[in-house]
Write a protein that holds these residues in place. Structure first.
Motif, mmCIF file in Angstrom:
data_model
loop_
_atom_site.group_PDB
_atom_site.id
_atom_site.type_symbol
_atom_site.label_atom_id
_atom_site.label_comp_id
_atom_site.label_asym_id
_atom_site.label_seq_id
_atom_site.Cartn_x
_atom_site.Cartn_y
_atom_site.Cartn_z
ATOM 1 N N LYS A 218 0.418 -1.259 -0.516
ATOM 2 C CA LYS A 218 0.460 -0.079 -0.118
ATOM 3 C C LYS A 218 0.952 1.893 -0.163
ATOM 4 O O LYS A 218 1.837 1.691 1.041
ATOM 5 N N ASN A 219 0.479 2.341 -0.975
ATOM 6 C CA ASN A 219 1.631 2.945 -1.414
ATOM 7 C C ASN A 219 0.411 4.247 -1.079
ATOM 8 O O ASN A 219 -0.169 4.345 -1.483
ATOM 9 N N PRO A 220 1.466 5.650 0.253
ATOM 10 C CA PRO A 220 0.274 6.380 -0.211
ATOM 11 C C PRO A 220 0.459 7.224 -1.229
ATOM 12 O O PRO A 220 0.975 7.105 -1.807
ATOM 13 N N ALA A 221 -1.186 7.600 -1.276
ATOM 14 C CA ALA A 221 -0.713 9.129 -2.825
ATOM 15 C C ALA A 221 -2.426 9.326 -2.900
ATOM 16 O O ALA A 221 -3.237 8.991 -2.784
ATOM 17 N N ALA A 222 -2.592 10.496 -2.955
ATOM 18 C CA ALA A 222 -3.530 11.223 -3.463
ATOM 19 C C ALA A 222 -4.378 11.496 -4.390
ATOM 20 O O ALA A 222 -3.852 10.384 -5.611
ATOM 21 N N VAL A 223 -6.068 11.041 -4.548
ATOM 22 C CA VAL A 223 -6.137 11.614 -5.747
ATOM 23 C C VAL A 223 -5.872 11.768 -6.740
ATOM 24 O O VAL A 223 -5.429 13.366 -6.631
ATOM 25 N N GLY B 74 2.640 6.806 -6.496
ATOM 26 C CA GLY B 74 2.959 7.436 -5.657
ATOM 27 C C GLY B 74 3.450 7.615 -4.765
ATOM 28 O O GLY B 74 4.995 7.546 -5.198
ATOM 29 N N ASN B 75 3.509 8.414 -3.536
ATOM 30 C CA ASN B 75 4.694 8.711 -2.782
ATOM 31 C C ASN B 75 6.146 7.818 -2.583
ATOM 32 O O ASN B 75 6.706 9.098 -3.195
ATOM 33 N N VAL B 76 5.750 6.988 -1.971
ATOM 34 C CA VAL B 76 6.982 6.041 -1.753
ATOM 35 C C VAL B 76 8.178 5.700 -2.728
ATOM 36 O O VAL B 76 9.589 5.703 -3.092
ATOM 37 N N THR B 77 7.055 5.810 -3.865
ATOM 38 C CA THR B 77 7.774 5.444 -5.355
ATOM 39 C C THR B 77 9.331 6.409 -5.554
ATOM 40 O O THR B 77 9.713 6.480 -6.369
ATOM 41 N N TYR B 78 8.770 7.970 -5.099
ATOM 42 C CA TYR B 78 9.763 8.486 -5.678
ATOM 43 C C TYR B 78 11.127 8.531 -4.731
ATOM 44 O O TYR B 78 12.252 8.306 -5.233
#
Length: 271
Positions: free
Chosen positions: A237-242, A247-251
């Motif tokens: 589960k990767n935190p991501a805004a609509v 996703g955030n962690v991918t950066y």
């Protein structure tokens, strides 16, 4: 040992993040940035701007990172692999079987390697090890996102746009066909197909789900099957805004891939 010089192709959200990360990192040095729309690069020092990828060699990069679009690898992949190690951020390009064969051949025979970021693929190294041993019998990747986080093509886009309150399965089948209609969203699946080389793009199964309830997460499920009923299932589960494609962690994971790119020499590698 000097700093690793990084060329970046693409200056969207991820490209900007990588550019700033490279400029700030003590082990990295920015060689160049190229973008399809040059005007967006005005905030950068002129010495970093590459206006033509045919001239990328003049910037003496050690690693060239593509975070733009699959067509970059189709048009310039072999050229770039002749200049530096190539970190392909859009591995959906490899769903083109002929392109995959050409780039593999170039990476295996040349001085530089083709590197694929693991991104949201959890357990990619283990999948590759099983593929190397011939014990990987099945692999299925399920990706679930809010409908607004998908950038799709054709009928798949129409289906996604019609999703309202309930989750809808947009696609279920081989990874190869999905890459063509969801090139910006299924790079994780493409990386999995390369890691699972004994199955490839035709043997790895994909499932794409649009879920309006996923307002805070991107979800990736990996199901691995092996001999005698062996099975591993993971959920990431990767935190991501609509509306966010990445996703955030991918950066931050991508920065780690940049640091690892080139360390294994030529050939094709997940990093």
């Amino acid at each position: 040992m000097g700093k690793k010089r990084i060329g970046i192709i693409g200056y969207g959200h991820l490209g900007r993040h990588l550019t700033q990360a490279v400029l700030a990192h003590p082990q990295l040095e920015l060689a160049f940035v190229w973008n399809r729309t040059p005007s967006s690069l005005q905030e950068l020092d002129e010495r970093y701007i590459c206006s033509d990828l045919q001239d990328a060699g003049s910037f003496n990069a050690d690693v060239i990172v593509e975070v733009a679009h699959p067509y970059i690898s189709s048009e310039y992949g072999e050229h770039l692999l002749g200049l530096a190690h190539y970190l392909m951020g859009s591995p959906t390009a490899l769903a083109d079987e002929q392109l995959e064969q050409r780039l593999r051949a170039k990476a295996n025979a040349g001085s530089y390697g083709l590197y694929l970021p693991a991104g949201a693929l959890w357990g990619g190294t283990d999948i590759r090890k099983m593929a190397d041993l011939g014990t990987l019998e099945s692999l299925k990747i399920t990706m679930k996102k809010h409908p607004s986080s998908f950038k799709l093509v054709g009928d798949l886009q129409k289906t996604c746009a019609s999703v309202r309150a309930e989750a809808v399965t947009l696609y279920e089948g081989r990874v190869r066909e999905l890459c063509a209609v969801a090139p910006n969203n299924v790079n994780t699946m493409a990386a999995a197909a390369v890691a699972a080389h004994n199955l490839g793009f035709d043997g790895v199964q994909a499932k794409l789900v649009a879920d309006p309830q996923l307002s805070s997460w991107h979800v990736v499920e990996v199901e691995v099957g092996g001999p005698g009923g062996f099975q591993v299932t993971t959920e990431r589960k990767n935190p991501a805004a609509v509306g966010a494609v990445t996703g955030n962690v991918t950066y931050s994971a991508f920065v780690s891939s940049v640091l690892a790119a080139g360390l294994q020499g030529n050939g094709v590698h997940l990093c």
